[in-house]
Design a protein around this motif. Structure first.
Motif, PDB file in Angstrom:
ATOM      1  N   GLY A  18      28.279  17.781   2.111  1.00 37.99           N
ATOM      2  CA  GLY A  18      28.323  18.608   0.784  1.00 37.99           C
ATOM      3  C   GLY A  18      29.415  18.759   0.094  1.00 37.99           C
ATOM      4  O   GLY A  18      30.291  18.215   0.282  1.00 37.99           O
ATOM      5  N   ARG A  19      29.254  19.858  -0.949  1.00 38.04           N
ATOM      6  CA  ARG A  19      30.138  20.130  -1.788  1.00 38.04           C
ATOM      7  C   ARG A  19      31.444  20.487  -1.293  1.00 38.04           C
ATOM      8  O   ARG A  19      32.210  20.629  -2.207  1.00 38.04           O
ATOM      9  CB  ARG A  19      29.721  20.855  -2.723  1.00 38.04           C
ATOM     10  CG  ARG A  19      28.480  20.393  -3.646  1.00 38.04           C
ATOM     11  CD  ARG A  19      28.061  21.358  -4.662  1.00 38.04           C
ATOM     12  NE  ARG A  19      27.196  22.364  -3.861  1.00 38.04           N
ATOM     13  CZ  ARG A  19      26.434  23.312  -4.616  1.00 38.04           C
ATOM     14  NH1 ARG A  19      26.543  23.484  -6.040  1.00 38.04           N
ATOM     15  NH2 ARG A  19      25.687  24.415  -3.939  1.00 38.04           N
ATOM     16  N   TYR A  20      31.716  21.032  -0.263  1.00 33.28           N
ATOM     17  CA  TYR A  20      33.370  21.556   0.267  1.00 33.28           C
ATOM     18  C   TYR A  20      33.998  20.186   0.561  1.00 33.28           C
ATOM     19  O   TYR A  20      35.167  20.445   0.887  1.00 33.28           O
ATOM     20  CB  TYR A  20      32.771  22.499   1.407  1.00 33.28           C
ATOM     21  CG  TYR A  20      32.534  21.635   2.766  1.00 33.28           C
ATOM     22  CD1 TYR A  20      33.543  21.554   3.775  1.00 33.28           C
ATOM     23  CD2 TYR A  20      31.274  21.143   2.792  1.00 33.28           C
ATOM     24  CE1 TYR A  20      33.267  20.787   4.802  1.00 33.28           C
ATOM     25  CE2 TYR A  20      31.054  20.551   4.231  1.00 33.28           C
ATOM     26  CZ  TYR A  20      31.928  20.245   5.163  1.00 33.28           C
ATOM     27  OH  TYR A  20      31.676  19.432   6.126  1.00 33.28           O
TER      28      TYR A  20
ATOM     29  N   ARG B 230      32.567  15.367  -3.636  1.00 37.20           N
ATOM     30  CA  ARG B 230      32.642  15.587  -4.781  1.00 37.20           C
ATOM     31  C   ARG B 230      32.831  14.254  -5.824  1.00 37.20           C
ATOM     32  O   ARG B 230      32.399  14.084  -6.677  1.00 37.20           O
ATOM     33  CB  ARG B 230      33.539  16.648  -5.045  1.00 37.20           C
ATOM     34  CG  ARG B 230      33.117  18.023  -4.432  1.00 37.20           C
ATOM     35  CD  ARG B 230      34.109  19.282  -4.931  1.00 37.20           C
ATOM     36  NE  ARG B 230      35.448  18.903  -4.612  1.00 37.20           N
ATOM     37  CZ  ARG B 230      36.049  19.280  -3.739  1.00 37.20           C
ATOM     38  NH1 ARG B 230      35.208  20.120  -2.628  1.00 37.20           N
ATOM     39  NH2 ARG B 230      37.307  19.458  -3.308  1.00 37.20           N
TER      40      ARG B 230
ATOM     41  N   GLN C 230      29.975  26.023  -0.155  1.00 41.75           N
ATOM     42  CA  GLN C 230      30.801  25.035  -1.054  1.00 41.75           C
ATOM     43  C   GLN C 230      32.258  25.094  -0.995  1.00 41.75           C
ATOM     44  O   GLN C 230      32.847  24.312  -1.298  1.00 41.75           O
ATOM     45  CB  GLN C 230      30.039  24.683  -2.289  1.00 41.75           C
ATOM     46  CG  GLN C 230      30.287  25.811  -3.275  1.00 41.75           C
ATOM     47  CD  GLN C 230      29.797  25.415  -4.627  1.00 41.75           C
ATOM     48  OE1 GLN C 230      30.080  24.462  -5.257  1.00 41.75           O
ATOM     49  NE2 GLN C 230      28.872  26.159  -5.237  1.00 41.75           N
TER      50      GLN C 230
END
Length: 345
Positions: free
Chosen positions: A29-31, A36, A325
């Protein structure tokens, strides 16, 4: 060679040189900067889920970077209502929206689109084909209560007011929704297993808002039905149940649903869980995601406290919910080193 995670979910008490198995909810995911970058290239969240090459790449990103013991399918719990005929959108800054809302429309008004599940199975196949043999492919679905809260209200909410009120006001109509979600979820999980998932998790993110009687009816009963049906077809596949917020109702959930392992959130005292849960049952959890965000020595102390609490039973290290995130990569690396270096005393 099934690997450390799958062995543990099957009840093995592992004392490997690699420490306890670890994966993190929302680890894809976004971390991650690579996530990204791919999302910026490909577009919105739902577009990524349905681009099976991209979804497979995202699922594998945290394995490539950190070497976690399990890869969790990149998808969303709302794929089930999407396949049941509701429209699904992810609005920037607002989250998912389902329409029509079942608080205003009958379940019978939906026209099912089961082919919306097929690309998810293809993602599972692609990941399992690229995953090392000692890494576990994890599938998942939302539990009926949590999925139904979104279907009724059309979106998430803090207290699930519309859904809880409907369950009291018209339990027969709400039971029909739960039963329909249960049926589709069984097929969905079996489809993932057939495609290559070696273990699956049932996420009940909103289980904590229900009274004991309602918890029994809307959480324990449908999850037990799913577990029984999936086990009838795939008896060797471990099922993890994660009723977030269950609190003191957790032991009843563990005993009565038939799950192979139980996930616990960060509000549960791990010493209490180790004492109260069925003997020998694998446990998953339960570091606070905000402690992982904060990092420092407290992160190591917190992780070691969880590991020590579950030293005498099969344990999969995880967070109490999804990774945030804004979590620094360095903190995840520090956590992984702590877990890998732990030895049962």
């Amino acid at each position: 060679m099934p690997g450390l995670l799958l062995d543990t979910l099957r009840g093995a008490q592992t004392d490997s040189e690699s420490g306890r198995p670890i994966w993190l909810m929302r680890q894809a995911g976004r971390y991650l900067p690579e996530y990204r970058a791919l999302r910026a290239e490909k577009g919105g969240f739902l577009a990524l889920v349905y681009d099976t090459d991209a979804a497979a790449e995202i699922t594998l990103q945290p394995i490539d970077r950190f070497g976690f013991d399990g890869a969790i399918l990149f998808s969303d719990i709302l794929i089930v209502p999407y396949a049941m005929g509701q429209d699904l959108q992810f609005l920037v800054g607002e989250g998912p929206r389902l329409s029509p809302r079942l608080v205003d429309h009958a379940l019978e008004s939906l026209d099912a689109v089961p082919e919306r599940l097929s690309p998810i199975y293809e993602t599972v196949r692609k990941v399992r084909g690229q995953l090392a043999v000692d890494k576990t492919m994890l599938g998942f679905a939302g539990s009926p209560w949590t999925v139904a809260t979104y279907m009724v209200a059309g979106e998430g909410s803090r207290d699930q007011h519309d859904t809880r009120a409907m369950a009291y006001r018209d339990p027969a109509a709400f039971q029909a929704i739960i039963d329909a979600v249960t049926q589709v979820t069984v097929e969905y999980l079996c489809g993932q297993i057939k495609a290559g998932a070696e273990a699956v998790q049932l996420f009940d993110s909103w289980a904590g808002t229900l009274s004991p009687a309602q918890f029994t009816r809307w959480v324990i009963a449908p999850n037990a039905a799913i577990v029984a049906a999936v086990k009838a077809r795939h008896p060797e596949t471990p099922i993890i149940g994660f009723p977030k917020g269950a609190g003191e109702k957790l032991p009843a959930y563990a005993r009565e649903t038939g799950v192979d392992a139980v996930g616990i959130d960060e509000t549960i005292d791990p010493l209490w869980a180790a004492r109260e849960l069925p003997a020998g049952m694998p446990v998953q959890g339960n570091l606070d995601p905000l402690l992982l965000l904060a990092g420092g020595e407290d992160l190591e102390h917190g992780a070691l406290a969880v590991l020590d609490a579950f030293a005498d039973r099969p344990h999969v290290f995880n967070l109490g919910h999804g990774i945030g995130q804004h979590t620094p990569i360095a903190n995840v690396e520090r956590l992984l080193a702590t877990v890998r270096g732990w030895k049962r005393g």
